[in-house]
Design a protein around this motif. Structure first.
Motif, short mmCIF file in Angstrom:
data_model
loop_
_atom_site.label_atom_id
_atom_site.label_comp_id
_atom_site.label_asym_id
_atom_site.label_seq_id
_atom_site.Cartn_x
_atom_site.Cartn_y
_atom_site.Cartn_z
N SER A 131 55.63 38.71 40.92
CA SER A 131 55.41 39.80 41.86
C SER A 131 54.02 40.40 41.68
CB SER A 131 56.47 40.89 41.67
OG SER A 131 57.75 40.41 41.97
N ARG A 159 51.32 38.99 40.50
CA ARG A 159 50.28 38.09 40.99
C ARG A 159 50.22 38.10 42.51
NH1 ARG A 159 51.58 33.06 36.83
NH2 ARG A 159 50.40 33.89 35.05
N GLN A 160 51.38 38.13 43.15
CA GLN A 160 51.42 38.15 44.60
C GLN A 160 50.79 39.43 45.14
OE1 GLN A 160 55.33 37.71 46.21
NE2 GLN A 160 54.63 37.39 48.30
N ILE A 207 48.55 41.34 43.65
CA ILE A 207 47.11 41.30 43.41
C ILE A 207 46.43 40.48 44.51
CG2 ILE A 207 45.32 40.39 41.87
CD1 ILE A 207 47.14 41.19 39.53
N THR A 208 47.07 39.38 44.90
CA THR A 208 46.52 38.55 45.98
C THR A 208 46.42 39.35 47.28
OG1 THR A 208 47.43 36.53 45.00
CG2 THR A 208 46.88 36.46 47.35
N TYR A 209 47.48 40.10 47.61
CA TYR A 209 47.44 40.93 48.81
C TYR A 209 46.26 41.90 48.77
CZ TYR A 209 52.21 39.49 50.06
OH TYR A 209 53.33 38.77 50.41
N MET A 243 43.48 41.74 47.07
CA MET A 243 42.18 41.06 47.15
C MET A 243 41.87 40.60 48.56
SD MET A 243 42.26 38.84 43.60
CE MET A 243 40.71 38.03 43.99
N GLU A 244 42.91 40.15 49.27
CA GLU A 244 42.70 39.62 50.62
C GLU A 244 42.51 40.74 51.66
OE1 GLU A 244 46.08 37.17 51.32
OE2 GLU A 244 45.26 35.44 50.22
N ASP A 245 43.14 41.88 51.42
CA ASP A 245 43.05 42.97 52.40
C ASP A 245 43.13 44.30 51.66
OD1 ASP A 245 43.16 44.77 54.44
OD2 ASP A 245 44.88 43.85 55.46
#
Length: 237
Positions: free
Chosen positions: A167, A169-170, A172-174, A176-178
């Motif tokens: 969760s 990592r997911q 953090i990805t969100y 970074m992307e937006d």
């Protein structure tokens, strides 16, 4: 396995304690489900109910703890009975801390403004169900003094930790992307961490079940005293 005492009143007192622990545990399970549902739906009324349950659990914790102290002073138990009474004190403390974590989620619902659109992290809700299953399994192991089941609960905590990391990592990805999702993602991360801590408390209850059944203190036998980040557990509010 439970054993019978020569004093009927003493046996009733111990059975009453087991019943109180299981009843408290059932209420905590309900509170956890309600807290996660309130968060997922932004339901402030349900969040208020979660906080009401927390206050009731706090009172039950104090009452049961006092009862244990009185029984120890009056009966001067030894061996398994003493382990049971000390174990109950530990179990109700962990249940109260699970309730605290659920209350943290409820408070987040009450203070959060409308969150920006963010795909819900499915693993968070899977983790909540997993944590509740662990709590239920640990309490069952406590009630039946089943050390094998208790060890199974302890092993399942690794899966819950893995869910938390996934969760995180997911999320953090969100972020970074937006960057617009940062606020919502941090809220989700807070909830995921609270659920992960619930699993740790369930593991603690399982350790108590082993202590009562076998007389073995396994709290520090497998690095269970550390959380997934490898640091000492933060103080629960």
């Amino acid at each position: 396995m439970n054993h019978v005492h020569t004093s009927k009143n003493y046996e009733v007192e111990l059975e009453n304690l087991r019943t109180r622990v299981l009843s408290m545990g059932g209420r905590v399970e309900h509170q956890v489900r309600a807290a996660v549902l309130a968060y997922s739906e932004g339901d402030t009324q349900m969040a208020e109910q979660v906080l009401t349950i927390e206050r009731e659990i706090n009172l039950e914790h104090l009452s049961a703890d006092q009862f244990c102290t009185e029984v120890i002073a009056r009966r001067q138990p030894a061996a398994r009975d003493l382990r049971l009474l000390l174990g109950v004190i530990r179990v109700i403390s962990d249940l109260e801390r699970v309730a605290d974590q659920a209350a943290k989620i409820a408070k987040l619902v009450l203070r959060s403004e409308q969150r920006s659109a963010l795909p819900r992290v499915h693993s968070i809700y899977q983790s909540a169900e997993m944590a509740n299953t662990m709590i239920r399994g640990a309490l069952d192991a406590f009630a039946r003094e089943d050390s094998a089941q208790a060890r199974a609960v302890m092993s399942s905590d690794k899966e819950l930790d893995a869910q938390y990391i996934a969760s995180m990592r997911q999320l953090i990805t969100y972020m970074m992307e937006d960057p617009r999702t940062i606020s919502s993602a941090l809220d989700d991360l807070w909830v995921a961490k609270a659920i992960e801590r619930m699993g740790d408390h369930a593991e603690n209850i399982a350790e108590v079940a082993i202590y009562i059944a076998e007389g073995e203190d396994v709290r520090y036998s497998s690095g269970a005293d550390q959380n997934v980040s490898g640091t000492e557990d933060e103080e629960d509010e």
